[in-house]
Design an enzyme around this catalytic site. Sequence first.
Site, PDB file in Angstrom:
ATOM      1  N   TYR A 157       0.823  -1.165  -0.037  1.00 26.98           N
ATOM      2  CA  TYR A 157      -0.038   0.122   0.033  1.00 26.98           C
ATOM      3  C   TYR A 157       1.016   1.306   0.023  1.00 26.98           C
ATOM      4  O   TYR A 157       2.106   1.247   0.380  1.00 26.98           O
ATOM      5  CB  TYR A 157      -0.856  -0.149   1.186  1.00 26.98           C
ATOM      6  CG  TYR A 157      -2.151  -0.907   1.090  1.00 26.98           C
ATOM      7  CD1 TYR A 157      -3.263  -0.534   0.646  1.00 26.98           C
ATOM      8  CD2 TYR A 157      -1.965  -2.338   1.316  1.00 26.98           C
ATOM      9  CE1 TYR A 157      -4.367  -1.486   0.485  1.00 26.98           C
ATOM     10  CE2 TYR A 157      -2.985  -3.224   1.136  1.00 26.98           C
ATOM     11  CZ  TYR A 157      -4.172  -2.560   0.466  1.00 26.98           C
ATOM     12  OH  TYR A 157      -5.309  -3.566   0.258  1.00 26.98           O
ATOM     13  N   TYR A 193      -1.103 -10.358  -2.038  1.00 23.39           N
ATOM     14  CA  TYR A 193      -0.158  -9.936  -1.316  1.00 23.39           C
ATOM     15  C   TYR A 193       0.062 -10.462   0.174  1.00 23.39           C
ATOM     16  O   TYR A 193      -0.780 -10.742   0.582  1.00 23.39           O
ATOM     17  CB  TYR A 193       0.029  -8.301  -1.233  1.00 23.39           C
ATOM     18  CG  TYR A 193      -1.193  -7.935  -0.463  1.00 23.39           C
ATOM     19  CD1 TYR A 193      -1.152  -7.481   0.907  1.00 23.39           C
ATOM     20  CD2 TYR A 193      -2.333  -7.407  -1.044  1.00 23.39           C
ATOM     21  CE1 TYR A 193      -2.143  -6.961   1.749  1.00 23.39           C
ATOM     22  CE2 TYR A 193      -3.449  -6.888  -0.394  1.00 23.39           C
ATOM     23  CZ  TYR A 193      -3.443  -6.738   0.924  1.00 23.39           C
ATOM     24  OH  TYR A 193      -4.415  -6.377   1.801  1.00 23.39           O
ATOM     25  N   ARG A 214      -3.023 -12.477   1.361  1.00 27.14           N
ATOM     26  CA  ARG A 214      -4.417 -12.123   1.196  1.00 27.14           C
ATOM     27  C   ARG A 214      -4.712 -12.235  -0.438  1.00 27.14           C
ATOM     28  O   ARG A 214      -3.711 -11.812  -1.157  1.00 27.14           O
ATOM     29  CB  ARG A 214      -4.670 -10.703   1.532  1.00 27.14           C
ATOM     30  CG  ARG A 214      -4.493 -10.458   3.152  1.00 27.14           C
ATOM     31  CD  ARG A 214      -5.320  -9.633   3.641  1.00 27.14           C
ATOM     32  NE  ARG A 214      -6.703 -10.116   3.469  1.00 27.14           N
ATOM     33  CZ  ARG A 214      -7.875  -9.453   3.361  1.00 27.14           C
ATOM     34  NH1 ARG A 214      -7.651  -7.914   3.369  1.00 27.14           N
ATOM     35  NH2 ARG A 214      -9.006  -9.792   3.305  1.00 27.14           N
ATOM     36  N   HIS A 217      -7.535  -7.816  -3.994  1.00 25.70           N
ATOM     37  CA  HIS A 217      -8.766  -7.142  -3.714  1.00 25.70           C
ATOM     38  C   HIS A 217      -8.759  -5.669  -3.749  1.00 25.70           C
ATOM     39  O   HIS A 217      -7.768  -5.201  -3.709  1.00 25.70           O
ATOM     40  CB  HIS A 217      -9.444  -7.635  -2.507  1.00 25.70           C
ATOM     41  CG  HIS A 217      -8.252  -7.215  -1.190  1.00 25.70           C
ATOM     42  ND1 HIS A 217      -7.403  -8.120  -0.771  1.00 25.70           N
ATOM     43  CD2 HIS A 217      -8.169  -6.110  -0.288  1.00 25.70           C
ATOM     44  CE1 HIS A 217      -6.655  -7.475  -0.024  1.00 25.70           C
ATOM     45  NE2 HIS A 217      -6.975  -6.401   0.378  1.00 25.70           N
ATOM     46  N   HIS A 219     -10.506  -2.556  -1.787  1.00 27.00           N
ATOM     47  CA  HIS A 219     -11.312  -1.926  -0.609  1.00 27.00           C
ATOM     48  C   HIS A 219     -12.199  -0.938  -0.881  1.00 27.00           C
ATOM     49  O   HIS A 219     -11.776  -0.040  -1.622  1.00 27.00           O
ATOM     50  CB  HIS A 219     -10.353  -1.433   0.597  1.00 27.00           C
ATOM     51  CG  HIS A 219      -9.325  -2.269   1.196  1.00 27.00           C
ATOM     52  ND1 HIS A 219      -9.431  -2.847   2.416  1.00 27.00           N
ATOM     53  CD2 HIS A 219      -8.144  -2.873   0.691  1.00 27.00           C
ATOM     54  CE1 HIS A 219      -8.520  -3.812   2.642  1.00 27.00           C
ATOM     55  NE2 HIS A 219      -7.660  -3.658   1.806  1.00 27.00           N
TER      56      HIS A 219
END
Length: 308
Positions: A157, A193, A214, A217, A219
């Site tokens: 991120y 990731y 994970r 995706h 968010h």
Amino acid sequence: MPQFNEAELTAAVIRSFDNTPNPRAKFLLQELVKSLHDYVSKTNLTFDEWDYAINFLTRTGHTCTDIRQEFILLSDVLGVSMLVDAVNHRDRDGATETTVLGPFYVGEHKVTAHGTDISEALDGERMYVQTRVTDLEGKPIANAPVDVWHADGDGYYDSQKPEFLTEGPVSRARFITDADGSFHFKTILPCSYPVPTDGPVGEMIKQTNRHPMRPAHIHFLVAAKGYEPLITHVFMEGDKYLDSDVVFGVKDELIAKIEKRSDATMPDGSKASAPWHLMTYEFHVKPGEGAPPAPLGTKPAKVSEPAE
Ligand code: BEZ
Ligand code: FE
């Protein structure tokens, strides 16, 4: 004179909270004591194990910073975050399913024009995302702010990188729904990731032979006025970690089919220089109250009085 031995200690500690003025705080503390004492008795916890646990929690606290919340990560990988989410969203009534907020929601997303490529500077296969927000009857909800964030092609991120403080957000934006409840944007196809593994939580994951991944995706946080805030993700169909998400966050309804496209233009008429992907998803929100969450567990510590 109470006897603080194995047989009577638990009851004495529970009684010690009898005069707690806030009834909810009293209930939470007394139940916590019951569960903790039960764990110690059931496991015959040794001094070394107790010491390890204290040291582990101390290191978890020391790993937290303004932009890193190792305790939330611990809660996530133990399934506690998803259980708190589940007990607070028992009746969906047709509203979109919820999932974890995760530690990378940093709030203050900038309002961004529909159609913007929110990952313009990043390499990766392009994806066009078209979504719509409606109520439970399918009526479009206009003017709803929707925060969007996802990881880059390396699985990080923006807020995990030092440039975030100087150069600002990447793959992170706020869109306001139009009269039809819709908004669209472009980005890169997200990838699966690992959650951060360089702290005590990662150490636990590795030592227990779990994987830290994970599934890919995006968010979404839909904060329409007069509706419950919707905190969720949309997962990419086909990801190999959908069945074993390290934070237990996947629900069938949140998996979107991603279409591979080779048309020369995208749905908004913009030119595509290479094959691209199309994600289509509709969110349904439930009438209700509630403020969107404070990022990174920064809310002041307070247990509310229960409603009369
Ligand atoms: C995330 O999806 O950003 C996330 C959620 C839980 C733990 C770590 C990351
Ligand atoms: Fe994420």
